[in-house]
Design a protein around this motif. Structure first.
Motif, short mmCIF file in Angstrom:
data_model
loop_
_atom_site.label_atom_id
_atom_site.label_comp_id
_atom_site.label_asym_id
_atom_site.label_seq_id
_atom_site.Cartn_x
_atom_site.Cartn_y
_atom_site.Cartn_z
N MET A 75 12.47 -4.62 -2.92
CA MET A 75 11.01 -4.60 -3.01
C MET A 75 10.42 -5.83 -2.33
O MET A 75 9.48 -5.74 -1.55
N GLU B 19 8.27 -6.56 1.87
CA GLU B 19 6.93 -7.13 1.91
C GLU B 19 6.34 -7.20 3.31
O GLU B 19 5.15 -7.08 3.50
N LEU C 187 -0.25 0.73 6.36
CA LEU C 187 -0.79 1.89 7.06
C LEU C 187 -2.19 1.59 7.53
O LEU C 187 -2.95 0.89 6.87
N ARG D 239 -5.72 2.63 7.75
CA ARG D 239 -6.67 3.60 7.20
C ARG D 239 -8.03 3.06 7.52
O ARG D 239 -8.28 1.87 7.35
N ARG E 127 -5.54 1.64 -0.81
CA ARG E 127 -5.50 2.60 0.30
C ARG E 127 -4.64 2.11 1.45
O ARG E 127 -4.11 2.90 2.22
N SER E 128 -4.46 0.79 1.60
CA SER E 128 -3.68 0.30 2.74
C SER E 128 -2.18 0.23 2.43
O SER E 128 -1.42 -0.24 3.25
N SER E 129 -1.77 0.69 1.24
CA SER E 129 -0.34 0.62 0.93
C SER E 129 0.38 1.86 1.45
O SER E 129 -0.21 2.93 1.60
N ASN E 130 1.67 1.67 1.75
CA ASN E 130 2.44 2.76 2.36
C ASN E 130 3.12 3.67 1.36
O ASN E 130 3.99 4.45 1.73
N ARG F 78 2.34 9.45 -1.81
CA ARG F 78 1.18 9.85 -2.63
C ARG F 78 1.42 11.21 -3.27
O ARG F 78 2.14 12.05 -2.74
N PRO G 47 6.18 -3.18 -4.35
CA PRO G 47 6.68 -2.95 -3.00
C PRO G 47 5.53 -3.15 -2.02
O PRO G 47 4.40 -2.73 -2.30
N GLU G 48 5.80 -3.78 -0.91
CA GLU G 48 4.81 -3.95 0.15
C GLU G 48 3.54 -4.58 -0.36
O GLU G 48 2.44 -4.06 -0.21
N ALA G 49 3.71 -5.72 -0.99
CA ALA G 49 2.54 -6.39 -1.54
C ALA G 49 1.61 -6.84 -0.41
O ALA G 49 2.03 -7.07 0.71
#
Ligand code: SF4
Lengths: 486, 403
Positions: A266, A270, A275, A277, B78-81, B84, B256-258
């Protein structure tokens, strides 16, 4: 020396009968041996003066007849009820000692929490509470399809004799379908109407396949946060002895083993690019939520639940959008609720008459209520109207304001105190504020509600009040004519 | 239940796990009617514990993890990968009933990412609750996470069905909110809390059902630079101004993906633990925020010892306290004595003079309280004055952690 032999498990009735008899006979705790069914033949009956193989034989037999009931403090009764459920073979003897002390000058002994006997009994009670709590929590039903329809079975291994103690909980919680709880010391069955205790069950009898368990296990796994691993805490709350009958616990070893690598993965992830958007588009979509037309608003109102249940339907406002004049009443009455239209009952008819006399055309005016649902108290066959509370008026206010925004009348007539409260946002005395008024920025006019005229007891007063009301309506008409549409 | 459904369940449960509120307590006692399902007992029942030591009392899921907002601390922004998914109203109702009938849960805790509009989102949640109550005759616990930007009438409708409503404040400081949750607005959050408080109080007066278990909120700790004192100060205000039932603290957890706006290192979990202990002192022990903060340094609580012990060590002049004479307020301040033990002491005291072994039977914190308490057969000789007292009291904890 006396030997008392009670039935298996938590023999509350047997203990009660025995203790009455023992107290009546003045038997001291050290002169009694208590034995229950599950003990086996631990004590010989050698030195006993009287022996019963069954509590009833022993207690009620002989010439003595049934002993009188004991009057014990309530807390003592509660302790007895709990402690008999304990597995400790000494439980009855300890209770006997407690009761002996209560009856020999220590009525409040249970309050001395630090007394060794009290402490021990408290510990037993706590163990029982915990066992009951864990059974409420960790029992799992599985669905089986029987010919008679759905049935649920559970297998549970309680530590103590608590099956009867938990019966009401499960009957209260799951009244609508049939279920069985099987344990090594007895079983409990519910058929949708009555509880039934039966013989012990077996674990295998409660192991059908239930596809919901797959979903439950998935939920259990997904709701675990690997970054907060704390198995010690988990084990202290959910001791291992319960695991074998919980479907979700199979996942535990794997979850613990993989937690560290999941966290590392995890943290490493980072650096990934987020994405793309388009935030502007997304956020622009947000405020677009208020109803766009009166019809849309009315759909919302009609779909909403009454604050106080009972009404048949929401009674919506009536009249043309853009009407110069809007009348706001209190809330629909019996007739309005049944017909689904505002101001059709006796008060509405009176309003019609007054409007006609004052030269106002009802079909050109907008008529609505501050509160949209009828509230009543049933008295025999009649539904007696009940005044809305301030809270209810406030609840409906959001709708009333939107409604008036859509209709956009040049003048709003508040009929009575409730309408004033809704339109002005605060209570105002009608008598003093009657006439033209600003109602939260809207041009308005305050007068009485027509039902007030109907309620006046004496004829003269009614006539005078009606005349005044008519005056008000003529005044309203004059305002409109003086102030032409902009 | 089919595979894709279970896959969505995994996503929507995973996405909801960062919300700390899980308890099912506070609702009035209630049992289902003849054809109904469920009951509330007044207390919380935890049906399972996960290996993170936290309990499962409710089915805690999102309706959807799609979200229009971009809150930096949130995995659903909304910007997280992330993957969904969404559930329909119908599916959430079915799932809740299925789990409930197997005695896996006490009820539902439903939250959602914000999709389409705040109203649309709030309405979906409200409809789940309404269907559970109306069509399933469900009498179990329902907790809905209200969307503060939704129309008041929708939140009010939700209150007709839910036992508890909550609005997450997330960050105590307005400027942190601006930085980390740009679309959120502290003002509208507080306005919604105020509205809710008013409705709940009114309904209580009028004996109507409206969120009878009250409202709660959650604050994330460690995502910004707010001190513990600031966080507790915000809580104290919330308890006072809106009569909140609970404030939950959630140590910011790595996700994840902070987002880059966040600290790289999560705060120690112990910080969250200390905040909960401090919260108890605030609500049940008569401490003020200032007193609690005085036990630590620079507005941060002591991570090594609990806040009550920390306060006691800094106020040695108030100790030792005589267990046979002291008033309730002071007994509550003795490390190692909880509210229950204090009640027991007060009751027992009426009948006898307490000695050490008596106290040992009333609390499990005997070792810890020795330096602070005088009993009939115990007087801590200058123990309270010893310079190394802190270290001595720490020792048992260190040993424990070896196992
Ligand atoms: S509004 Fe913010 S906190 Fe809530 S789901 Fe969306 S991004 Fe997460």
């Amino acid at each position: 020396m006396a030997l008392v032999h009670l039935a298996d498990g938590a023999d509350l009735a047997g203990f009660r009968r025995a203790i009455r008899r023992l107290v009546a006979a003045g038997a001291a705790p050290e002169d009694v041996i208590w034995r229950s069914g599950e003990d086996g033949d631990l004590f010989g009956a050698g030195s006993a003066d009287f022996v019963g193989t069954d509590a009833a034989d022993f207690v009620d037999g002989g010439e003595a007849g049934p002993a009188p009931p004991l009057a014990l403090p309530r807390v003592v009764g509660a302790a007895v009820e709990a402690v008999v459920c304990h597995r400790d073979p000494e439980r009855y003897a300890l209770l006997h000692r407690l009761i002996w002390r209560v009856l020999h000058g220590e009525r409040t002994v249970l309050e001395a929490r630090s007394d060794p006997l009290v402490h021990r009994l408290a510990g037993m009670q706590q163990a029982i509470r915990r066992d009951i709590h864990k059974m409420h929590a960790f029992l799992r039903f599985r669905r089986v399809t029987a010919e008679s329809g759905e049935r649920f079975v559970a297998w549970f291994e309680p530590e103590h004799f608590i099956l009867e103690a938990v019966a009401d909980f499960f009957a209260d919680r799951f009244p609508g379908f049939a279920w069985s709880i099987l344990t090594p010391v007895g079983s409990l069955h519910w058929d949708g109407a009555a509880l039934d205790f039966g013989p012990p069950g077996t674990r295998g009898a409660a192991m059908p396949d239930d596809s919901v368990e797959t979903a439950w296990r998935a939920y259990y796994e997904a709701t675990f946060n690997p970054a907060r691993l704390n198995p010690t805490m988990m084990r202290s709350e959910m001791p291992k002895k319960y695991w074998r009958n919980l479907p979700e616990t199979q996942a535990i070893p794997h979850l613990i083993r993989t937690a560290p690598s999941r966290v590392t993965a995890m943290l490493e992830k980072e650096a990934a690019m987020p994405l793309k958007r388009n935030p502007d588009k997304a956020v622009a979509a947000l405020p677009d939520q208020a109803p766009k037309s009166l019809a849309e608003l009315n759909r919302i109102i009609a779909a909403s639940e009454p604050l106080v249940p009972g009404a048949t339907r929401a009674v919506l406002g009536e009249g043309p959008v853009g009407a110069a004049l809007a009348f706001v009443g209190e809330q629909p009455g019996d007739q309005e609720d049944l017909q689904g239209r505002p101001f059709v009952g006796p008060a509405g008819q009176l309003l019609d008459r007054a409007m006609a006399e004052a030269g106002i055309d009802r079909t050109e005016a907008y008529v609505t209520n501050a509160v949209k649902h009828f509230k009543f108290e049933q008295r025999g066959k009649r539904r007696i109207h009940q005044k809305p509370t301030a809270g209810e008026v406030r609840h409906y206010r959001w709708w009333l304001m939107r409604e008036l925004d859509f209709v956009h009348p040049r003048l709003v007539v508040a009929l009575g105190a409730t309408a004033v409260l809704a339109l002005a946002g605060k209570a105002l005395p009608i008598a003093r504020c009657r006439g033209e008024a600003r109602l939260e920025g809207r041009p308005g006019f305050i007068t009485v509600h027509p039902s007030y005229l109907l309620r006046l007891p004496d004829e003269d007063a009614r006539h005078a009040a009606y005349a005044a009301f008519l005056d008000d309506l003529r005044h309203v008409r004059a305002i409109l004519e003086r102030r032409p549409a902009s | 239940m089919d595979q894709t459904f279970v896959a969505r369940l995994r996503i929507l449960a995973d996405a909801a796990k960062y919300d700390a509120s899980c308890a099912s307590s506070g609702a009035p006692k209630r049992v289902a009617g003849a054809n109904g399902l469920g009951s509330t007992t007044g207390g919380a029942i935890c049906h399972a514990y996960t290996p993170d030591g936290r309990c499962i009392s409710l089915l805690k899921i999102l309706m959807t993890n799609y979200c229009l907002y971009d809150c930096a601390y949130c995995i659903n922004r909304r910007s997280s990968n992330v993957r969904r998914a969404r559930f329909t109203v119908e599916e959430v109702v079915k799932l809740t009933v299925a789990f409930y009938k197997r005695n896996c849960i006490e009820g539902l805790f439903l939250s959602s990412g914000i999709v389409r509009s705040a109203d649309h989102t709030m309405e979906q949640m409200m409809l789940v609750a309404r269907r559970l109550r109306h069509e399933e005759n469900f009498a179990g616990y329902i907790h809905l996470k209200a969307i503060p930007e939704a129309s008041p009438w929708l939140i009010e409708q939700a209150g007709l069905w839910a036992d508890r409503l909550s609005i997450n404040l997330e960050l105590a400081a307005e400027r942190s909110l601006e930085r980390l949750a740009p679309e959120k607005n502290g003002g509208s959050i507080r306005a919604a809390m105020g509205q809710m408080h008013e409705r709940i109080a009114q309904a209580q007066e009028e004996k109507r059902h409206f969120a009878p278990a009250g409202q709660s909120t959650q604050m994330i700790v460690g995502a910004d630079d707010a001190t513990d004192a600031a966080v507790l100060g915000a809580s104290a205000t919330l308890y006072r101004a809106y009569a909140l039932k609970r404030v939950y603290y959630s140590a910011f957890s790595p996700i994840p993906e902070a987002s880059r706006a966040l600290p790289v290192k999560p705060p120690p979990l112990q910080r969250e633990n200390r905040l909960y202990q401090a919260d108890w002192l605030l609500r049940c022990y008569g401490f003020t925020v200032e007193e609690i903060a005085a036990g630590g340094e620079g507005g941060m609580l002591d991570l090594e010892i609990d806040p009550k012990l920390a306060w006691a060590l800094k106020h040695r002049d108030r100790f030792p306290v005589d267990v046979n004479r002291a008033d309730k307020e002071m007994l509550l301040r003795v490390p190692g004595l909880g509210t229950r033990a204090v009640e027991s002491i007060l009751r027992t005291r009426r009948h006898r003079t307490l000695r050490l072994d008596d106290i040992g039977r009333l609390t499990s914190g005997l070792k810890r309280l020795l330096p602070f308490l005088i009993a009939a057969d115990h007087r801590p000789v200058r123990l309270t004055d010893r310079l190394d007292l802190r270290r001595r009291l720490l020792q048992p904890a260190r040993q424990l952690s070896l196992f």
